[in-house]
Write a protein that holds these residues in place. Structure first.
Motif, PDB file in Angstrom:
ATOM      1  N   HIS A  65      49.842  17.762 -10.543  1.00 52.04           N
ATOM      2  CA  HIS A  65      50.571  16.954 -11.518  1.00 52.04           C
ATOM      3  C   HIS A  65      50.956  17.836 -12.707  1.00 52.04           C
ATOM      4  N   ASN A  68      53.952  13.982 -16.814  1.00 56.21           N
ATOM      5  CA  ASN A  68      53.907  12.613 -16.306  1.00 56.21           C
ATOM      6  C   ASN A  68      54.503  12.463 -14.911  1.00 56.21           C
ATOM      7  N   TYR A  69      54.580  13.552 -14.154  1.00 56.38           N
ATOM      8  CA  TYR A  69      55.116  13.396 -12.806  1.00 56.38           C
ATOM      9  C   TYR A  69      54.312  14.245 -11.812  1.00 56.38           C
ATOM     10  N   THR A  70      54.403  13.855 -10.557  1.00 56.10           N
ATOM     11  CA  THR A  70      53.666  14.526  -9.486  1.00 56.10           C
ATOM     12  C   THR A  70      54.522  15.624  -8.884  1.00 56.10           C
ATOM     13  N   ARG A  71      53.910  16.790  -8.706  1.00 54.26           N
ATOM     14  CA  ARG A  71      54.640  17.912  -8.116  1.00 54.26           C
ATOM     15  C   ARG A  71      54.317  18.089  -6.638  1.00 54.26           C
ATOM     16  N   ILE A  93      56.381  10.808  -1.498  1.00 54.57           N
ATOM     17  CA  ILE A  93      55.539  11.397  -2.533  1.00 54.57           C
ATOM     18  C   ILE A  93      54.112  11.473  -2.002  1.00 54.57           C
TER      19      ILE A  93
END
Length: 297
Positions: A65, A68-71, A93
């Protein structure tokens, strides 16, 4: 330092570690009844969650992460020079990981169902997801190899039936953010009210643990002694069915974002920007060598 280039993967840097143990005394930290030496095994841009260790080869999987976003799901291979992102599809995701050792399958839970990962080729093997549920967590019971998943925004718990991909609701625990069973089939879980409970096999209702302030997203794991351990902020606690009071077993000094126990009694811990390995210190080897990943380069 250099970045490796791969047509299938995005590679993140990992730092080389150089130590001279000699006759120097190790920095020690006590966790439970054992002393451990901490070793930095990776520096990352972000923070890791859902850490899982493949006991067959010591490879480490985690969800990365950043802000505020998932990688996505990443892989840190034992002995590798970098951390690789595993592509699972443009519309999916990656949210959780599980290694089914007896069946020789690695599962990724996504917002569109389960996919399987072919570790020999470093690719997602299944062309289509298994089901279409939003899978938030996976737990595989080592006693009978049954797999449990929590799905959707309500985190409902389902159990796979007889090794098939048919599922039925797990009635003893209806909803949970995180969930596990020990070898005695005692359930430990974080309910959606942000509190930790246990449901012992000889009880008729779940019991709430006392002493925790309400905290979302506790990290629940089974250690190498088949004990339920919960990580919250920078502390580790042991949970039992004999008392509703958790027992504090360690203070790591930083916010824990992921934790896993490997087959060698090591503890893999993630925090912002780093992944550490905690290796047990024994009297015959008071200063274990930094023999992990980049340590010898």
């Amino acid at each position: 330092m250099r970045l490796l280039k791969d047509s299938f993967f995005t590679v993140l840097p990992i730092f080389a570690l150089f130590t001279n143990t000699g006759a120097q005394k190790c920095d020690r930290i006590k966790i439970g009844n054992e002393y451990y030496k901490r070793q930095l095994i990776a520096s990352i841009d972000g923070y890791p969650t859902g850490i899982v260790v493949d006991p067959r080869n010591d490879n480490i999987f985690f969800v990365l992460h950043k802000r505020n976003y998932t990688r996505g799901i990443h892989l840190l291979k034992h002995g590798a020079l970098g951390i690789k992102e595993i592509p699972i599809g443009d519309d999916m995701i990656g949210q959780c990981i599980a290694v089914d050792v007896p069946s020789n399958v690695i599962y990724f839970g996504t917002n569109q169902g389960l996919v399987t990962f072919d570790a020999s080729r470093d690719i997602v093997a299944a062309e289509r997801p298994i089901g279409d549920d939003d899978i938030r967590s996976i737990f595989i019971d080592k006693t009978d190899n049954q797999m449990y998943i929590s799905t959707g925004p309500n985190h409902e718990i389902f159990k796979f039936v007889n090794g098939s991909y048919a599922v039925r609701r797990y009635e003893r625990v209806m909803k949970a953010y995180s969930f596990l069973l020990d070898s005695q089939a005692n359930a430990f879980y974080e309910f959606i009210d942000g509190r930790i409970y246990f449901f012992a096999t000889d009880y008729y209702e779940p019991i709430q643990y006392k002493g925790f302030s309400r905290e979302l997203k506790y990290i629940l794991r089974l250690n190498h002694l088949d004990e339920a351990v919960v990580a919250v902020k920078g502390s580790l606690f042991k949970l039992t069915t004999k008392s509703m009071l958790p027992v504090k077993i360690g203070q790591l000094g930083f916010k824990i974002t992921g934790i896993a126990y490997d087959a060698k009694n090591n503890i893999i811990v993630g925090t912002k920007g780093k992944i550490y390995r905690y290796k047990p210190i024994v009297s015959s080897d008071p200063c274990p060598a930094d023999d992990y990943f980049m340590a010898t380069i």
